[in-house]
Design a protein around this motif. Structure first.
Motif, mmCIF file in Angstrom:
data_model
loop_
_atom_site.group_PDB
_atom_site.id
_atom_site.type_symbol
_atom_site.label_atom_id
_atom_site.label_comp_id
_atom_site.label_asym_id
_atom_site.label_seq_id
_atom_site.Cartn_x
_atom_site.Cartn_y
_atom_site.Cartn_z
ATOM 1 N N ALA B 154 4.990 16.596 -8.407
ATOM 2 C CA ALA B 154 5.458 17.483 -8.303
ATOM 3 C C ALA B 154 4.936 18.362 -7.583
ATOM 4 O O ALA B 154 5.431 19.515 -6.845
ATOM 5 C CB ALA B 154 5.535 17.706 -9.455
ATOM 6 N N LYS B 155 3.678 18.085 -8.196
ATOM 7 C CA LYS B 155 2.418 19.446 -7.384
ATOM 8 C C LYS B 155 1.356 18.883 -6.458
ATOM 9 O O LYS B 155 0.610 18.884 -5.943
ATOM 10 C CB LYS B 155 1.346 19.818 -8.700
ATOM 11 N N TRP B 156 2.617 18.726 -5.217
ATOM 12 C CA TRP B 156 1.676 18.493 -4.112
ATOM 13 C C TRP B 156 1.034 18.575 -3.003
ATOM 14 O O TRP B 156 0.284 18.240 -2.382
ATOM 15 C CB TRP B 156 2.338 17.355 -3.179
ATOM 16 N N GLN B 157 1.456 20.381 -3.511
ATOM 17 C CA GLN B 157 0.986 21.126 -2.708
ATOM 18 C C GLN B 157 -0.805 21.861 -3.379
ATOM 19 O O GLN B 157 -1.636 22.130 -2.312
ATOM 20 C CB GLN B 157 0.895 22.803 -2.258
ATOM 21 N N THR B 158 -1.087 21.572 -4.702
ATOM 22 C CA THR B 158 -2.379 21.680 -4.961
ATOM 23 C C THR B 158 -2.710 21.093 -5.460
ATOM 24 O O THR B 158 -4.110 20.596 -5.882
ATOM 25 C CB THR B 158 -2.086 22.985 -6.201
ATOM 26 N N ASP B 159 -2.529 20.127 -6.393
ATOM 27 C CA ASP B 159 -2.874 18.684 -7.138
ATOM 28 C C ASP B 159 -2.307 17.434 -6.831
ATOM 29 O O ASP B 159 -1.200 16.686 -7.104
ATOM 30 C CB ASP B 159 -2.713 18.872 -8.293
ATOM 31 N N PRO B 160 -2.538 16.686 -5.166
ATOM 32 C CA PRO B 160 -1.396 15.559 -5.523
ATOM 33 C C PRO B 160 -1.609 14.893 -6.295
ATOM 34 O O PRO B 160 -3.215 13.755 -6.132
ATOM 35 C CB PRO B 160 -2.134 15.592 -4.099
ATOM 36 N N GLN B 161 -1.162 13.697 -6.479
ATOM 37 C CA GLN B 161 -1.247 12.633 -7.082
ATOM 38 C C GLN B 161 0.054 11.629 -7.634
ATOM 39 O O GLN B 161 0.953 11.616 -6.998
ATOM 40 C CB GLN B 161 -1.234 13.530 -9.004
ATOM 41 N N ARG B 162 -0.200 10.742 -7.280
ATOM 42 C CA ARG B 162 0.910 9.537 -6.754
ATOM 43 C C ARG B 162 1.719 9.126 -8.108
ATOM 44 O O ARG B 162 0.505 8.195 -8.862
ATOM 45 C CB ARG B 162 -0.427 8.032 -6.221
ATOM 46 N N PRO B 163 2.450 8.965 -8.413
ATOM 47 C CA PRO B 163 3.249 8.718 -9.777
ATOM 48 C C PRO B 163 3.956 7.243 -9.469
ATOM 49 O O PRO B 163 3.588 6.620 -10.464
ATOM 50 C CB PRO B 163 4.435 9.858 -9.121
ATOM 51 N N TYR B 164 3.879 6.769 -8.473
ATOM 52 C CA TYR B 164 4.496 5.835 -8.178
ATOM 53 C C TYR B 164 3.589 4.534 -7.588
ATOM 54 O O TYR B 164 3.663 4.896 -6.278
ATOM 55 C CB TYR B 164 5.894 5.178 -8.099
ATOM 56 N N LYS B 165 2.738 3.561 -8.249
ATOM 57 C CA LYS B 165 2.443 2.802 -6.860
ATOM 58 C C LYS B 165 2.644 1.643 -5.542
ATOM 59 O O LYS B 165 2.182 1.158 -4.856
ATOM 60 C CB LYS B 165 0.585 2.290 -7.482
ATOM 61 N N THR B 166 4.167 2.107 -6.467
ATOM 62 C CA THR B 166 5.091 1.142 -5.648
ATOM 63 C C THR B 166 5.748 1.447 -4.558
ATOM 64 O O THR B 166 6.211 0.646 -3.969
ATOM 65 C CB THR B 166 5.808 0.440 -6.593
ATOM 66 N N TYR B 167 5.811 2.994 -4.830
ATOM 67 C CA TYR B 167 6.105 3.633 -3.679
ATOM 68 C C TYR B 167 5.743 2.972 -2.125
ATOM 69 O O TYR B 167 4.189 4.187 -2.055
ATOM 70 C CB TYR B 167 7.316 4.806 -4.280
ATOM 71 N N PHE B 168 5.967 3.336 -1.306
ATOM 72 C CA PHE B 168 5.888 3.307 0.365
ATOM 73 C C PHE B 168 7.034 3.925 1.431
ATOM 74 O O PHE B 168 8.208 3.580 0.829
ATOM 75 C CB PHE B 168 4.999 2.644 0.371
ATOM 76 N N ARG B 169 6.036 4.587 2.568
ATOM 77 C CA ARG B 169 7.456 4.974 3.112
ATOM 78 C C ARG B 169 6.809 4.669 5.004
ATOM 79 O O ARG B 169 5.917 4.934 5.123
ATOM 80 C CB ARG B 169 7.737 6.575 3.073
ATOM 81 N N THR B 170 7.209 4.639 5.495
ATOM 82 C CA THR B 170 7.598 4.557 7.107
ATOM 83 C C THR B 170 7.528 5.613 8.079
ATOM 84 O O THR B 170 7.167 5.978 9.262
ATOM 85 C CB THR B 170 8.232 3.049 7.738
ATOM 86 N N CYS B 171 8.074 7.074 7.491
ATOM 87 C CA CYS B 171 8.071 8.078 7.765
ATOM 88 C C CYS B 171 7.507 9.417 7.341
ATOM 89 O O CYS B 171 7.250 9.076 5.774
ATOM 90 C CB CYS B 171 9.533 8.205 7.363
ATOM 91 N N THR B 172 6.922 10.298 8.561
ATOM 92 C CA THR B 172 6.100 11.932 7.719
ATOM 93 C C THR B 172 7.115 12.747 6.715
ATOM 94 O O THR B 172 8.768 12.157 6.815
ATOM 95 C CB THR B 172 5.661 11.720 8.764
#
Lengths: 438, 413
Positions: B154-172
């Motif tokens: 949720a705080k990707w702008q200031t403090d990025p943390q990966r919530p689920y390590k099973t999730y990936f994406r191929t788009c930006t």
């Protein structure tokens, strides 16, 4: 100030649409005390009827002369739906407790939405409709030739057996013939009609023999032959229409929004009056409401049928004793609502430039609110209520700022008004307080 | 009394007609069977799930995703990419909504043969799907989610943390897409005053948020910020509110079912400025809905245009050879790459595995190390599960078709 007038115009346009639909709720309620929650779907089917007409006959054209024909197509679709709905879903429940028709109404509403969603792009289902229509027309023709009252209180299935057998036989042969050979040729077409008429007549005659012992009346052979011939003819005409016309069109899927045809004059560049933009479709919608309201006034106050409606709405039992056919009046009420809903459907299509199978739900709910706001059962109330609701929505978008403002909240205000009206003036703006009715 | 007899008969006839018509029409309806098929007994089966809108407004995009995955899986089976294993596609409909999406994920998670999932289309749906798939170690590769929070919290702008390590994406993500659009409008198109409208869904809101921030940073002015309801189809009130502010363009966060009519109604109301949106409006359906006045409308989309890349030509040819009823749409290439990323990971993780469930954890690790040349460019994931490719493209409607304006690699400033 321009902003105020701009939103006033927007509100009146939206309100005209609500008003056109609200009249359908109100006339039906006024006559049978039934809130037809499927009326929003009648409106949606009107829009789809107009689109269907356009796709069938005028695909790609934009001339303004198409518009009346599209409206007629919309009316046929809407009125057909409303009458069928009344016959199948509401008339059998006429004397049931209030809750039963209300639940049926919601069921019908969902059914119609899903029906459009699933079958709009499948032209094949029209064949089923034509088959049903063929049996029905055959039965009507046979009944007319036989000159016996098949709706007589002591009539039983036995009496109708020969006619239904004849119509069913003719259509069954037609189905078999079409499963074998689908192409349309003149020889085959005439052949199917003639053989179908003969075979259907034979089956009807056999059915007559079989039920002879129990039947109240004997249906003459001429009537049986007429039934079979009519059914075979209608089925074949339906097939020709299907092959030549319906399958030639590429039907869009109703699961997505469908672009509505753009018609000259009523769509296109907006008119600029001072700082206020007035869309052409808005003028069409408001004009439609004005004309419809005028005709409605004339119909209700100046025609026998309209006065019959007034009489039935005041006291159905006494009206019946005075010789008014109450069933017919009820059908007229449904037809009246459907005609206006069809016009509203076309207006919405032109305004929003797209239609979808869900468009009836919220519009129906808003129109119902408008009808209650104006006083349900009161036709002029429905018109006033619709306009008020539309203007309130537009103004709320403009003048309620901040967190609770903007177009996000416009639906909320509509229903807040509904609740306030129900609490402080339950009879609505123009409704009279009636003691014995809810 | 006669009345009741007649009424009952009408009910009976009506009911039987309805039943008959339903039965008859049911015969004509298609069965959307993907790629079932018997396996030879010795081969084991692993399933790749698809969660996408297969019906409803966004089905054009969703069906493109489904077919592209089917194509990738079919090719993997034909070439026997994973010896001893046979892959199957299990496509579930999320209608573009969160609840059906969650149900679809639950159904897939409870299937012991499911090893990975391609989907979803909507960011808001993925937010519901992630927590269902993650505890079971089922990898999820989205071809279309652009919400930055999905990979960086949720705080990707200031403090990025990966919530689920099973999730990936191929788009930006929108973190790039919004600013990319802002830079195009301000620097290339020389537009300084815009109005923003979004549909309040996670996707639209995120896009408009990052766009606004970048546009203001560049020195531009956001003259009006409005929202619409995703179920609405009449936008007069919003357009009337935007128009007096005199924007030179409207930036819309949302998808084509609303954007098309919005563009049309904007222009009919005399607001003759281009509408720009993200990948959610980059679809041929947008132009159908927006009508003739759609010319000059803009969209950004992730990656380079699929038909311009050499690597994509084979995909397009293969896809067309399969005769799917629906086109591959905006996300076909990404879905094909997503499926192939999973298949590539499976080559390592399934090789010696005795069943699917025991191979799931290894698949997650293998997937994070995947690297190959896909349809849309290099397919590889960074430490958050985002694609390492940051190429975006601006498209413009010209003569009723999307035309490429410029393709650029996004550089952070």
């Amino acid at each position: 100030m321009d902003q105020f007038f701009q939103q006033l115009v927007n509100g009146l346009t939206l309100g005209s649409l609500y008003a056109l639909i609200a009249v359908g709720y109100t006339v039906v309620y006024g006559i049978v005390q039934l809130i037809n929650f499927a009326h929003g779907e009648v409106f949606m089917i009107g829009a789809f009827g107009a689109l269907t007409t356009y796709l069938l006959f005028f695909d790609g054209q934009t001339g303004v002369w198409i518009l009346p024909i599209m409206i007629v197509g919309a009316m046929i679709a809407s009125v057909g739906t409303a009458v069928l709905m009344e016959r199948v879903a509401y008339r059998p429940l006429r004397n049931a407790p209030r809750l039963a028709p209300l639940i049926t109404a919601i069921g019908i509403s969902v059914f119609l939405q899903e029906f459009i969603r699933l079958f709009y792009e499948e032209p094949a289902w029209t064949v089923v409709v034509f088959a049903g229509l063929a049996v029905f027309v055959g039965y009507l023709v046979g009944g007319a030739v036989a000159k016996t009252d098949l709706n007589h209180p002591v009539s039983k299935w036995y009496d109708r057996g020969p006619l239904l057998g004849a119509a069913g036989g003719a259509v069954a042969l037609w189905i078999v013939a079409r499963l074998v050979e689908r192409d349309v040729t003149v020889v085959l077409g005439v052949g199917v009609v003639v053989v179908g008429a003969l075979l259907g007549a034979a089956i009807g005659w056999l059915a007559g023999l079989a039920v002879r012992r129990n039947a109240r009346v004997q249906v003459p052979v001429a009537a049986i032959v007429a039934t079979a011939a009519a059914a075979a003819l209608v089925a074949e005409v339906g097939w020709v229409l299907f092959k030549k016309l319906i399958t030639s069109v590429e039907w869009p899927s109703a699961k997505l929004r469908i672009p509505f045809p753009q018609i000259d004059v009523v769509t296109g560049n907006a008119l600029q009056v001072g700082g206020v933009t007035i869309q052409r479709s808005a003028i069409f919608t408001v004009a439609a409401l004005v004309i419809c309201a005028g005709l409605l006034w004339f119909f209700i106050n100046r025609t026998r049928l309209g006065r019959g409606m007034q009489a039935v709405s005041q006291d159905p039992d006494t009206a019946r004793l005075m010789g008014i056919n109450v069933d017919r009046i009820i059908v007229v009420a449904f037809v009246l609502g459907a005609v206006l809903a069809a016009i509203a459907g076309v207006s919405q299509g032109l305004q929003n430039t797209n239609i979808e199978f869900r468009m009836g739900f919220l519009a129906g709910l808003k129109a119902f609110t408008a009808a209650v706001l104006g006083g349900i059962g009161n036709i002029y109330g429905a018109v006033v209520g619709g306009l008020v609701l539309g203007v309130v929505e537009a103004m709320a978008t403009q003048y309620i700022p901040g967190q609770f403002g903007g177009s996000t909240w416009k639906d909320v205000w509509a229903f807040v008004i509904l609740i306030l009206v129900l609490v402080f003036r339950p009879q609505g703006l123009l409704g009279a307080r009636v003691v014995d009715r809810a | 009394m006669g009345g009741t007899v007649q009424q009952r008969s009408v009910v009976r006839v009506g009911a039987s007609l309805i039943v008959a018509s339903l039965a008859l029409t049911a015969c004509g309806s298609r069965s959307g069977d993907g790629s079932g098929g018997g396996d030879g007994g010795s081969t084991k089966t692993a399933k790749i799930g698809v969660i996408a809108p297969l019906s409803g407004d966004l089905s054009a995009l969703g069906l493109g995703i489904q077919h592209s995955v089917e194509l990738a899986v079919k090719q993997a089976n034909d070439s026997n990419a994973i010896p001893g294993w046979k892959l199957e596609v299990d496509a579930k409909d999320d209608e573009g909504k969160t609840e059906p999406g969650k149900n679809a994920a639950t159904a897939l998670a409870s299937d012991k043969d499911v090893i990975g999932v391609v989907g979803t289309l909507n960011t808001s749906v993925s937010q519901q799907v992630q927590p269902v798939l993650a505890p079971k170690n089922i990898v999820q590769v989205s071809p279309a989610n652009t919400g930055p929070g999905l990979t960086q919290g949720a705080k990707w702008q200031t403090d990025p943390q990966r919530p689920y390590k099973t999730y990936f994406r191929t788009c930006t993500t929108d973190a790039i897409q919004g600013p990319f659009a802002a830079r195009y409008l301000f620097e290339t198109a020389k537009i300084t005053k815009v109005a923003t409208i979004h549909d309040k869904k996670a996707y639209g809101q995120g896009l408009v948020g990052t766009f606004t921030e970048e546009f203001k940073k560049l020195g531009g002015q956001v003259v009006s910020a409005q929202t619409i309801n995703p179920d609405d189809s009449n936008y007069q009130a919003v357009i009337s509110a935007v128009k007096p502010a005199g924007p030179q363009a409207v930036y819309y966060g949302g998808e084509y079912p609303n954007a098309g009519p919005l563009s049309q109604q904007m222009k009919a109301a005399g607001l003759n400025v281009p509408l720009m949106g993200g990948d959610g409006i980059f679809d041929p359906k947008y132009i159908t809905l927006a009508g003739k006045t759609a010319d000059n409308d803009l969209a950004t989309s992730v990656g380079a245009p699929v038909d311009s890349l050499e690597s994509a030509k084979k995909f397009v040819a293969d896809y067309n050879a399969q005769n799917y009823k629906e086109p591959y749409a905006a996300y076909g290439g990404y879905s094909y790459d997503a499926a192939n990323a999973i298949i590539n990971a499976l080559k390592t993780s399934l090789k010696d595995a005795k069943d699917v469930e025991s191979a799931r954890a290894a698949t997650v690790d293998a997937l994070s190390k995947v690297s190959f040349d896909g349809v849309t460019g290099k397919v590889a994931f960074d430490e958050y599960g985002d694609t390492t490719s940051k190429v975006l493209t601006v498209y413009k409607v010209a003569a009723g078709k999307w035309a490429t304006v410029e393709t650029k690699d996004f550089e952070s400033k």
